[in-house]
Scaffold this active site. Structure first.
Site, mmCIF file in Angstrom:
data_model
loop_
_atom_site.group_PDB
_atom_site.id
_atom_site.type_symbol
_atom_site.label_atom_id
_atom_site.label_comp_id
_atom_site.label_asym_id
_atom_site.label_seq_id
_atom_site.Cartn_x
_atom_site.Cartn_y
_atom_site.Cartn_z
ATOM 1 N N ARG A 148 4.531 -2.929 -11.682
ATOM 2 C CA ARG A 148 4.427 -3.240 -10.323
ATOM 3 C C ARG A 148 5.593 -4.890 -10.390
ATOM 4 N NH1 ARG A 148 -0.028 -1.024 -10.266
ATOM 5 N NH2 ARG A 148 -1.082 -2.804 -10.168
ATOM 6 N N THR A 266 -12.043 -4.994 -12.609
ATOM 7 C CA THR A 266 -10.710 -5.541 -13.522
ATOM 8 C C THR A 266 -10.351 -5.848 -11.797
ATOM 9 O OG1 THR A 266 -9.656 -3.109 -12.909
ATOM 10 C CG2 THR A 266 -10.607 -4.477 -15.217
ATOM 11 N N ASP A 331 -15.503 3.748 -6.527
ATOM 12 C CA ASP A 331 -14.403 2.800 -7.004
ATOM 13 C C ASP A 331 -13.504 2.566 -5.621
ATOM 14 O OD1 ASP A 331 -12.014 3.017 -8.618
ATOM 15 O OD2 ASP A 331 -10.520 4.560 -8.515
ATOM 16 N N CYS A 639 -4.528 13.330 -16.127
ATOM 17 C CA CYS A 639 -3.070 13.647 -16.302
ATOM 18 C C CYS A 639 -2.337 14.466 -16.097
ATOM 19 C CB CYS A 639 -2.575 13.310 -17.756
ATOM 20 S SG CYS A 639 -2.492 11.185 -18.033
HETATM 21 CA CA CA Z 1 -10.401 1.097 -10.031
#
Ligand code: CA
Length: 715
Positions: A148, A266, A331, A639
């Site tokens: 990014r 994260t 999530d 993917c």
């Molecule tokens: Ca995540």
């Protein structure tokens, strides 16, 4: 100081002019020692508004408002915008980067963590840098091999690579100055976010929250690459010393043996510095596995997952936190774009932090204290009815947490009501512009789950989460999938206007002092609107989905608007047929720059030759196909697409010509295509596993062939 900068600009422009657009790749330029590109210091970045013609950091200024004070292009003349130049990339995956433009030079990253420097007026190449990421690392990326952006400081550019390196480049030549590994490479960490530079320190986090990692953010000396501090976002093994006192407190919010699967948390995107309060705000991601039963089995809020944490930038010391999703199970990362602004609240101007994270609530926090001022849903959600302003906790609905054997879909799902695509705040209109995704997801506990160090660890029933093939149910699900551009009033917490999109995953935003708003779309356009009303003023056929955040800058007094185009990212990779709602575009990766009266044209795209389905007959047993489905949905779908329908960026396995040959095993276990990023799954999958996956893909290919014969609208 100023003199040397001007000479650097002049030299760069002269060099650029002599090279020509689309010329052969040149990796370095001879320059005089005094010529120093990207000659930034604290004062220049703090005073970014004094240099509106430059875009010197990821969100333009430290406040990351992505508002340009430029107004030569405005709501009266935007219809005269045209392409000034374009620059084709050599990577054909998702392009998510925001370019920097400093003193007439544009610097940006592409897929596979490559860097390109162009003359910002002409698009001619100055240099490129390829960190040579091992293609095998692609399997560690949840969400495409994207990057990014860059940070710039004192003649250097800073890049985080997919495989976890932090790299400093000479901005004039593109040569490597230093490089440091920020991760333990025996874990599946990735870097896709842009570093930020604060007082001579480069701050970087990482991703990997589905792959058994422990999150952290680190600061490195911009001159030497030496690590100065690291802040872990989740506690480690409590039998060992905690790295900081606050982690001892955080450990009380976890149960079980969370550290064995990393814990997640994260810091993969938002890292924002506030020079007024000297605080660094980080957005922290989901807990890992998603399903709390397998992460912290006896409950607990699991700090600092899904939180915004304020740190001291000099030491990495904890200052405050606000957890948006205690005990997250969806999530619902809190990594999304953080904007700093001063806005009136109840008649008093407050220093606030604005965020519209994945969970669907728009948050206004007092950024000095982390205290919640207000929170309101910015689109339809069904997992919570509101946020309790006293406790700061969401008021969850009964269906929110893995509700029984037949749970309803939760809205939003893991794609988020808003993901990494940058928002924009216009101090002129007072609006925050949000690219919104509307789609749900079915969270169900699996009968058996085993967290593995090298496997995606969602802890959910991945088969139940897949798209059902019953036509009526499928249609009902697809009808709920939408996207929109929302203008949100953060003071009154309400929508001012919205533009409906055909589907999710539209682009980041830029607002300008010319009362303009720019956004790329998933269906292949780049558009300008009036920032106050949302009236469309201009549209350009970009030939590909545009996801990245646009920028504006000037060279020689002329204003440009630029955006990186190139469809990809997690949505077309993983969402399967759902991603077709947004428009079936190809990946054509390019930097596009526009100006008033621009006359350049894009070359016509070659015709698409529709592939033909010709699978071998499906002869495997139902049990074998079902076994293959489980493995496919856990290991392959991220993917190659949900239920083996590719969104068009990576190969659609239903069409594979290896379905009836041993080459299938050569690719999946033997690593035949690892140079393209298709890693060998030998460490994780057995020959019978891979055989079962093939049986499932053959079954799906035959199912799709039968659907196609029934009607043109079927998949
Ligand atoms: Ca995540």
């Amino acid at each position: 100081m100023l003199g040397s900068r001007i000479s650097a600009i002049a030299l760069t422009l002269i060099l650029a002019a002599s090279m020509g657009c689309h010329g052969p790749s040149q990796t370095a330029i001879e320059t005089k020692p005094s010529a120093k590109a990207a000659d930034l210091n604290d004062a220049r970045i703090v005073q970014a508004d004094q240099e509106p013609g430059n875009w010197m950091s990821y969100g333009r200024s430290y406040s990351e408002q992505r508002f340009s004070p430029l107004k030569a292009i405005d709501d009266q003349n935007a219809d005269q915008l045209g392409l000034a130049w374009d620059y084709d990339l050599d990577t054909h995956r998702g392009q998510e980067a925001t370019p920097l433009v400093i003193d007439g030079v544009m610097y940006f990253t592409t897929a596979w963590s490559k860097v390109v420097a162009l003359n910002a007026a002409t698009g001619s190449l100055l240099w490129t840098y390829d960190p040579q990421v091992n293609p095998k690392w692609a399997v560690n990326a949840c969400c495409d091999v994207v990057n990014r952006g860059l940070a710039a400081w004192n003649g250097r550019l800073f890049l985080g690579t997919l495989d976890g390196r932090l790299t400093a480049l000479d901005a004039t030549t593109g040569k490597l100055v230093w490089e440091t590994l920020t991760i333990d490479p025996t874990f599946r960490y990735t870097i896709t976010g842009a570093p930020r530079v604060v007082k001579g320190k480069v701050i970087i986090g990482n991703g990997g929250g589905e792959f058994g990692v422990r999150g952290y953010v680190s600061a490195y000396d911009a001159e030497t690459g030496k690590m100065i501090w690291r802040f872990y976002t989740v506690p480690g093994d409590p039998s060992k010393p905690f790295e900081s006192p606050i982690l001892q407190k955080a450990a009380k919010t976890w149960t079980g043996e969370w550290w064995r699967s990393g814990g997640g948390g994260t810091v993969w995107d938002s890292i924002v510095y506030d020079p007024e309060l000297d605080l660094l705000y980080i957005g922290v991601g989901n807990g890992e596995p998603w399903n709390g039963k397998y992460r912290s089995p006896e409950g607990g809020d699991n700090l600092f997952t899904c939180s915004i944490v304020a740190l001291k930038p000099d030491t990495g010391e904890y200052v405050w936190h606000y957890q948006e999703d205690p005990a997250d199970e969806w999530d619902f990362d809190s990594d999304e774009h953080i904007i700093l602004a001063d806005i009136p609240i109840a008649g008093q101007v407050r220093k606030v932090l604005l965020q519209a994270p994945k969970n669907g609530f728009f948050y206004v926090l007092d950024r000095a204290t982390g205290k919640l001022i207000s929170a309101s849903p910015y689109t339809y959600i069904n997992w919570a009815t509101g946020v309790d302003l006293k406790t700061g906790r969401p008021m969850e609905t009964p269906i929110a947490r893995y509700a029984g054997n037949h749970p309803p879909p939760i809205v939003p799902g893991p794609l988020g009501a808003h993901s990494w695509q940058p928002m924009s705040f216009s101090p002129l209109t007072g609006e925050v512009y949000i690219p919104v995704n509307d789609l749900g997801f079915l969270y169900k506990s699996p009968e058996h789950f085993e967290a593995r160090k090298f496997a995606p660890n969602y802890g959910i029933d991945v088969v139940a989460a897949g798209m059902p093939q019953n036509p009526e149910i499928k249609k009902a699900i697809l009808d709920t999938v939408k996207g929109k551009l929302v203008a949100w009033d953060p003071v009154h917490q309400k929508q001012t206007w919205a533009i409906e999109r055909s589907g999710p995953w539209n682009g980041g935003l830029l607002s300008t002092a010319g009362n303009l708003l720019f956004e790329g779309t998933a269906d292949g356009h780049f558009e300008a609107y009036r920032a106050d009303t949302g009236a469309k003023l201009w549209s350009f056929d970009a030939q590909t989905g545009v996801m990245a955040g646009p920028v504006s800058y000037t060279v020689g007094g002329e204003q440009y608007i630029a955006v990186l185009a190139g469809w990809g990212g997690v949505f077309p990779l993983a969402a399967g047929e759902v991603s077709f709602k947004s428009g079936r575009v190809r990946n054509v990766s390019r930097m596009l720059a526009f100006k008033l009266g621009g006359k350049a044209n894009l070359p016509a795209l070659p015709e698409v030759v529709e592939p033909v389905l010709h699978p071998p007959p499906s002869v495997a047993s139902t049990a074998e196909i079902q076994r293959g489905e489980k493995v496919f949905q856990r290991y392959c779908a991220a993917c190659h697409g949900d239920v083996a329908v590719s969104g068009g960026i990576l190969p659609d396995l239903r069409y594979s010509n290896t379905l009836d040959s041993d080459q299938w095993f050569g690719v999946v276990l033997g690593g035949m295509l690892q140079r393209s990023g298709m890693v060998s799954f030998k460490p994780e999958l057995s020959h019978p596993d891979v055989s079962a996956v093939r049986a499932y893909v053959i079954f799906r290919a035959n199912q799709s062939l039968a659907d196609k014969k029934r009607g043109p609208d079927s998949q």
